[in-house]
Scaffold this motif. Structure first.
Motif, PDB file in Angstrom:
ATOM      1  N   MET A   1       0.864  -1.188   0.000  1.00  0.00           N
ATOM      2  CA  MET A   1       0.000   0.000   0.000  1.00  0.00           C
ATOM      3  C   MET A   1       0.900   1.237   0.000  1.00  0.00           C
ATOM      4  O   MET A   1       1.844   1.307   0.771  1.00  0.00           O
ATOM      5  N   THR A   2       0.582   2.209  -0.853  1.00  0.00           N
ATOM      6  CA  THR A   2       1.363   3.449  -0.823  1.00  0.00           C
ATOM      7  C   THR A   2       0.944   4.251   0.402  1.00  0.00           C
ATOM      8  O   THR A   2      -0.149   4.066   0.934  1.00  0.00           O
ATOM      9  N   GLU A   3       1.828   5.138   0.823  1.00  0.00           N
ATOM     10  CA  GLU A   3       1.489   5.918   2.027  1.00  0.00           C
ATOM     11  C   GLU A   3       0.275   6.795   1.804  1.00  0.00           C
ATOM     12  O   GLU A   3      -0.386   7.235   2.727  1.00  0.00           O
ATOM     13  N   THR A   4       0.027   7.083   0.530  1.00  0.00           N
ATOM     14  CA  THR A   4      -1.075   7.990   0.227  1.00  0.00           C
ATOM     15  C   THR A   4      -2.333   7.237  -0.186  1.00  0.00           C
ATOM     16  O   THR A   4      -3.237   7.813  -0.763  1.00  0.00           O
ATOM     17  N   TRP A   5      -2.391   5.935   0.107  1.00  0.00           N
ATOM     18  CA  TRP A   5      -3.535   5.135  -0.350  1.00  0.00           C
ATOM     19  C   TRP A   5      -4.850   5.645   0.245  1.00  0.00           C
ATOM     20  O   TRP A   5      -4.949   5.938   1.440  1.00  0.00           O
ATOM     21  N   THR A   6      -5.830   5.756  -0.605  1.00  0.00           N
ATOM     22  CA  THR A   6      -7.214   5.973  -0.168  1.00  0.00           C
ATOM     23  C   THR A   6      -8.069   5.111  -1.102  1.00  0.00           C
ATOM     24  O   THR A   6      -7.568   4.651  -2.138  1.00  0.00           O
ATOM     25  N   PRO A   7      -9.351   4.900  -0.763  1.00  0.00           N
ATOM     26  CA  PRO A   7     -10.175   4.097  -1.690  1.00  0.00           C
ATOM     27  C   PRO A   7     -10.219   4.706  -3.098  1.00  0.00           C
ATOM     28  O   PRO A   7     -10.541   4.019  -4.063  1.00  0.00           O
ATOM     29  N   ALA A   8      -9.869   6.006  -3.213  1.00  0.00           N
ATOM     30  CA  ALA A   8      -9.932   6.663  -4.532  1.00  0.00           C
ATOM     31  C   ALA A   8      -8.549   6.911  -5.138  1.00  0.00           C
ATOM     32  O   ALA A   8      -8.454   7.471  -6.229  1.00  0.00           O
ATOM     33  N   SER A   9      -7.469   6.478  -4.479  1.00  0.00           N
ATOM     34  CA  SER A   9      -6.130   6.817  -5.006  1.00  0.00           C
ATOM     35  C   SER A   9      -5.866   6.159  -6.366  1.00  0.00           C
ATOM     36  O   SER A   9      -5.025   6.634  -7.126  1.00  0.00           O
ATOM     37  N   TRP A  10      -6.598   5.095  -6.702  1.00  0.00           N
ATOM     38  CA  TRP A  10      -6.428   4.451  -8.012  1.00  0.00           C
ATOM     39  C   TRP A  10      -6.770   5.403  -9.147  1.00  0.00           C
ATOM     40  O   TRP A  10      -6.287   5.226 -10.275  1.00  0.00           O
ATOM     41  N   THR A  11      -7.587   6.427  -8.881  1.00  0.00           N
ATOM     42  CA  THR A  11      -8.092   7.274  -9.978  1.00  0.00           C
ATOM     43  C   THR A  11      -6.990   8.093 -10.650  1.00  0.00           C
ATOM     44  O   THR A  11      -7.174   8.586 -11.758  1.00  0.00           O
ATOM     45  N   SER A  12      -5.828   8.239  -9.988  1.00  0.00           N
ATOM     46  CA  SER A  12      -4.758   9.005 -10.628  1.00  0.00           C
ATOM     47  C   SER A  12      -3.861   8.118 -11.495  1.00  0.00           C
ATOM     48  O   SER A  12      -2.889   8.592 -12.075  1.00  0.00           O
ATOM     49  N   LEU A  13      -4.198   6.840 -11.592  1.00  0.00           N
ATOM     50  CA  LEU A  13      -3.350   5.912 -12.357  1.00  0.00           C
ATOM     51  C   LEU A  13      -4.130   5.347 -13.545  1.00  0.00           C
ATOM     52  O   LEU A  13      -5.357   5.365 -13.549  1.00  0.00           O
ATOM     53  N   PRO A  14      -3.395   4.851 -14.544  1.00  0.00           N
ATOM     54  CA  PRO A  14      -4.102   4.273 -15.697  1.00  0.00           C
ATOM     55  C   PRO A  14      -4.896   3.029 -15.295  1.00  0.00           C
ATOM     56  O   PRO A  14      -4.348   2.116 -14.673  1.00  0.00           O
ATOM     57  N   ALA A  15      -6.199   3.045 -15.631  1.00  0.00           N
ATOM     58  CA  ALA A  15      -7.063   1.899 -15.318  1.00  0.00           C
ATOM     59  C   ALA A  15      -7.536   1.282 -16.628  1.00  0.00           C
ATOM     60  O   ALA A  15      -8.348   1.878 -17.345  1.00  0.00           O
ATOM     61  N   LEU A  16      -7.025   0.104 -16.948  1.00  0.00           N
ATOM     62  CA  LEU A  16      -7.444  -0.559 -18.188  1.00  0.00           C
ATOM     63  C   LEU A  16      -8.817  -1.201 -18.013  1.00  0.00           C
ATOM     64  O   LEU A  16      -9.273  -1.433 -16.898  1.00  0.00           O
ATOM     65  N   GLU A 279      -2.972  -0.790  -7.451  1.00  0.00           N
ATOM     66  CA  GLU A 279      -3.040   0.262  -6.421  1.00  0.00           C
ATOM     67  C   GLU A 279      -4.286   0.059  -5.540  1.00  0.00           C
ATOM     68  O   GLU A 279      -4.200   0.056  -4.313  1.00  0.00           O
ATOM     69  N   PHE A 280      -5.431  -0.141  -6.171  1.00  0.00           N
ATOM     70  CA  PHE A 280      -6.661  -0.258  -5.379  1.00  0.00           C
ATOM     71  C   PHE A 280      -6.590  -1.448  -4.418  1.00  0.00           C
ATOM     72  O   PHE A 280      -6.824  -1.312  -3.212  1.00  0.00           O
ATOM     73  N   LEU A 281      -6.235  -2.616  -4.930  1.00  0.00           N
ATOM     74  CA  LEU A 281      -6.269  -3.804  -4.053  1.00  0.00           C
ATOM     75  C   LEU A 281      -5.134  -3.817  -3.039  1.00  0.00           C
ATOM     76  O   LEU A 281      -5.208  -4.524  -2.028  1.00  0.00           O
ATOM     77  N   SER A 282      -4.086  -2.990  -3.280  1.00  0.00           N
ATOM     78  CA  SER A 282      -2.984  -2.951  -2.308  1.00  0.00           C
ATOM     79  C   SER A 282      -3.450  -2.394  -0.965  1.00  0.00           C
ATOM     80  O   SER A 282      -2.864  -2.693   0.067  1.00  0.00           O
ATOM     81  N   GLY A 283      -4.524  -1.618  -0.983  1.00  0.00           N
ATOM     82  CA  GLY A 283      -4.926  -0.934   0.245  1.00  0.00           C
ATOM     83  C   GLY A 283      -6.068  -1.570   1.018  1.00  0.00           C
ATOM     84  O   GLY A 283      -6.322  -1.186   2.162  1.00  0.00           O
ATOM     85  N   VAL A 284      -6.767  -2.534   0.409  1.00  0.00           N
ATOM     86  CA  VAL A 284      -7.854  -3.180   1.153  1.00  0.00           C
ATOM     87  C   VAL A 284      -7.300  -4.426   1.834  1.00  0.00           C
ATOM     88  O   VAL A 284      -6.328  -5.016   1.360  1.00  0.00           O
ATOM     89  N   HIS A 285      -7.905  -4.817   2.944  1.00  0.00           N
ATOM     90  CA  HIS A 285      -7.327  -5.899   3.747  1.00  0.00           C
ATOM     91  C   HIS A 285      -7.930  -7.271   3.473  1.00  0.00           C
ATOM     92  O   HIS A 285      -7.644  -8.224   4.195  1.00  0.00           O
ATOM     93  N   ASN A 286      -8.759  -7.393   2.453  1.00  0.00           N
ATOM     94  CA  ASN A 286      -9.320  -8.702   2.085  1.00  0.00           C
ATOM     95  C   ASN A 286      -8.177  -9.624   1.652  1.00  0.00           C
ATOM     96  O   ASN A 286      -7.118  -9.150   1.252  1.00  0.00           O
ATOM     97  N   PRO A 287      -8.439 -10.931   1.633  1.00  0.00           N
ATOM     98  CA  PRO A 287      -7.523 -11.795   0.880  1.00  0.00           C
ATOM     99  C   PRO A 287      -7.678 -11.463  -0.602  1.00  0.00           C
ATOM    100  O   PRO A 287      -8.801 -11.226  -1.057  1.00  0.00           O
ATOM    101  N   ILE A 288      -6.567 -11.418  -1.338  1.00  0.00           N
ATOM    102  CA  ILE A 288      -6.659 -11.063  -2.758  1.00  0.00           C
ATOM    103  C   ILE A 288      -5.868 -12.058  -3.609  1.00  0.00           C
ATOM    104  O   ILE A 288      -5.011 -12.778  -3.099  1.00  0.00           O
ATOM    105  N   ALA A 289      -6.176 -12.033  -4.904  1.00  0.00           N
ATOM    106  CA  ALA A 289      -5.489 -12.950  -5.824  1.00  0.00           C
ATOM    107  C   ALA A 289      -5.137 -12.208  -7.106  1.00  0.00           C
ATOM    108  O   ALA A 289      -5.754 -11.187  -7.429  1.00  0.00           O
TER     109      ALA A 289
END
Ligand code: PEP
Ligand code: CO
Length: 448
Positions: A1-16, A279-289
């Motif tokens: 998780m980046t230090e600046t992670w928020t649920p919306a921090s993904w919006t500044s990055l390219p989302a395919l 970026e988005f999944l790096s900040g949530v605490h669920n199990p991820i794949a």
């Protein structure tokens, strides 16, 4: 998780793979509406799944993750959900019985409505239209109006997920998943087949074991493990506006959880290390794949692991490999070795579906049962050679008697594909083929 992670921090990055919504204001309204709705799952449940996956990573449990490629708004009924659950429970019994290990059950269900596409357009008889992207985006009917993305579909996806989960909770906790019901999970379409009869044998042996325990004075009614099942949900976290809107802070720990499902995965097409999905999944605490196809390098995998699981938390990260029956023996070993040498204990899951798809002469997208089986066998062989744990399988299946995948014990042939081909997206194993596969995986587990 980046230090600046928020649920919306993904919006500044390219989302395919995000739809081009015709009116962003409607999306904004929909996001606000979803943000105010109750969570679909709870943080504590996601933590339980993480603990269960930690056991999978050490070989003390096996994972069965299965369901539709794409859930449908049209094909939505209590019977459909119940039957899908039956197949998964049946497969889990077969695997548990063969391996003597707990089976962690995760559905591709209650949220699997968005599809990444290889091509933005699709053509039929020379006519080109935007691709179908899952019922939470547009409709599969092949006409111009149907293919326009509509953000209001996200609310419908949320509602269908809620209703599906409600029924799953009722079925798995309310008596249907009771081991004494084990015979009723054998559906008519399956019961008469060889696999169905083999299942009946196991069911009778389990009955006998239960009667034996009762005769010994064990009070079976008291033990909830015999009457209830933990069943978890999962889907590809593709549409980040939807996932963001369902992300909530857990009141117990203060951590963020994506409460749209217990487990979320990143697809093969959106796993860019500097991309929005990671970026988005790096900040949530669920199990991820993360899905890994044949182009994945050791470097990709280690960088992803560092970004998504910097704490090396048991059960946090799974890699779902989908290499193809002919490529897995070459492509998987370096990745497994690289991760092992890094000292990480991830969950390795085999998706034998997505790199074994081809178009049959009839024009139907299909998969061969034998190639699915071969990829799983090689998955076990590679982990055997590397001394790592083959943690589980990720399958696309349905309880219906469809004819979408070729082969299996009942020998579905090319010319049968037209008979009952109902998949919205990728071809699924039918209930017999699924049970057949479970018996074969059970045998692999016995010798693993
Ligand atoms: C899927 O799981 O349906 C899918 C699209 O998989 P992948 O990202 O592995 O291609
Ligand atoms: Co698919």
């Amino acid at each position: 998780m980046t230090e600046t992670w928020t649920p919306a921090s993904w919006t500044s990055l390219p989302a395919l793979q995000q739809p081009e919504w015709p009116d962003e204001r409607v999306l904004k309204d929909v996001s606000a509406e979803l943000s105010a709705l109750p969570p679909l799952v709870f943080a504590g449940e996601a933590r339980n799944l993480k603990q269960a996956l930690a056991k999978v990573s050490t070989g003390d449990a096996f994972l069965l993750q299965a369901g539709d490629c794409a859930e449908s708004f049209r094909d939505f009924s209590a019977d459909g959900i119940r039957d899908k659950l039956k197949v998964i429970l049946q497969m889990a019994v077969v695997l548990t019985y063969a391996a003597g290990l707990p089976v962690v059950k995760v559905g591709r269900i209650a949220g699997q409505f968005a599809k990444p596409r290889s091509s933005p357009n699709e053509s039929v008889n020379g006519r080109e239209l935007p691709s179908f992207r899952g019922h939470s985006v547009n409709d599969d009917l092949f006409d111009e109006v149907s293919r326009v993305p509509d953000p209001r579909r996200l609310v419908r996806a949320y509602n269908q997920s809620a209703a599906t989960l409600n029924l799953i909770r009722a079925f798995t906790k309310g008596g249907f998943a009771d081991l004494q019901q084990i015979h009723t999970w054998n559906q008519e379409f399956v019961a008469g087949s060889k696999q169905g009869q083999r299942y009946e044998q196991i069911a009778r042996q389990i009955d006998r074991a239960l009667r034996f325990m009762a005769a010994c004075g064990i009070d079976l009614d008291k033990d909830s493990a015999l009457h209830e099942v933990d069943f978890y949900t999962s889907h590809e976290a593709l549409l980040l506006s939807y996932e963001e809107a369902l992300t909530r802070r857990d009141s117990l720990t203060g951590d963020w959880y994506d409460c749209s499902a217990h487990l979320l995965w990143i697809g093969e097409r959106t796993r860019q290390v500097d991309g929005a999905h990671v970026e988005f999944l790096s900040g949530v605490h669920n199990p991820i794949a993360v899905k890994l196809g044949p182009s994945a390098t050791v470097d990709d995998v280690l960088t992803l692991a560092e970004r998504l699981d910097p704490q090396m938390e048991p059960g946090r990260l799974s890699f779902i490999t989908r290499m193809g029956a002919s490529a897995i023996e070459e492509k998987l070993p370096p990745l497994v070795k690289g991760v092992k040498e890094s000292g990480r204990q991830v969950v390795w899951i085999c998706d034998p579906m997505h790199a074994n798809t081809f178009v049959a002469q009839s024009g139907h997208k299909t998969r061969r049962f034998d190639e699915i089986l071969t990829e799983i066998k090689s998955f076990f062989a590679v982990h055997g050679q590397e001394g790592t744990v083959p943690g589980g399988v990720h399958l696309e299946l349905t309880a219906e008697a469809v004819t979408e995948c070729l082969g299996g014990a009942e020998e579905i042939l090319d010319h049968h594909l037209v008979d009952r081909y109902e998949a919205l997206c990728d071809p699924r194993l039918n209930a017999r083929q699924s049970l057949d596969l479970a018996f074969q995986i059970g045998e692999m587990l016995q010798t693993a």
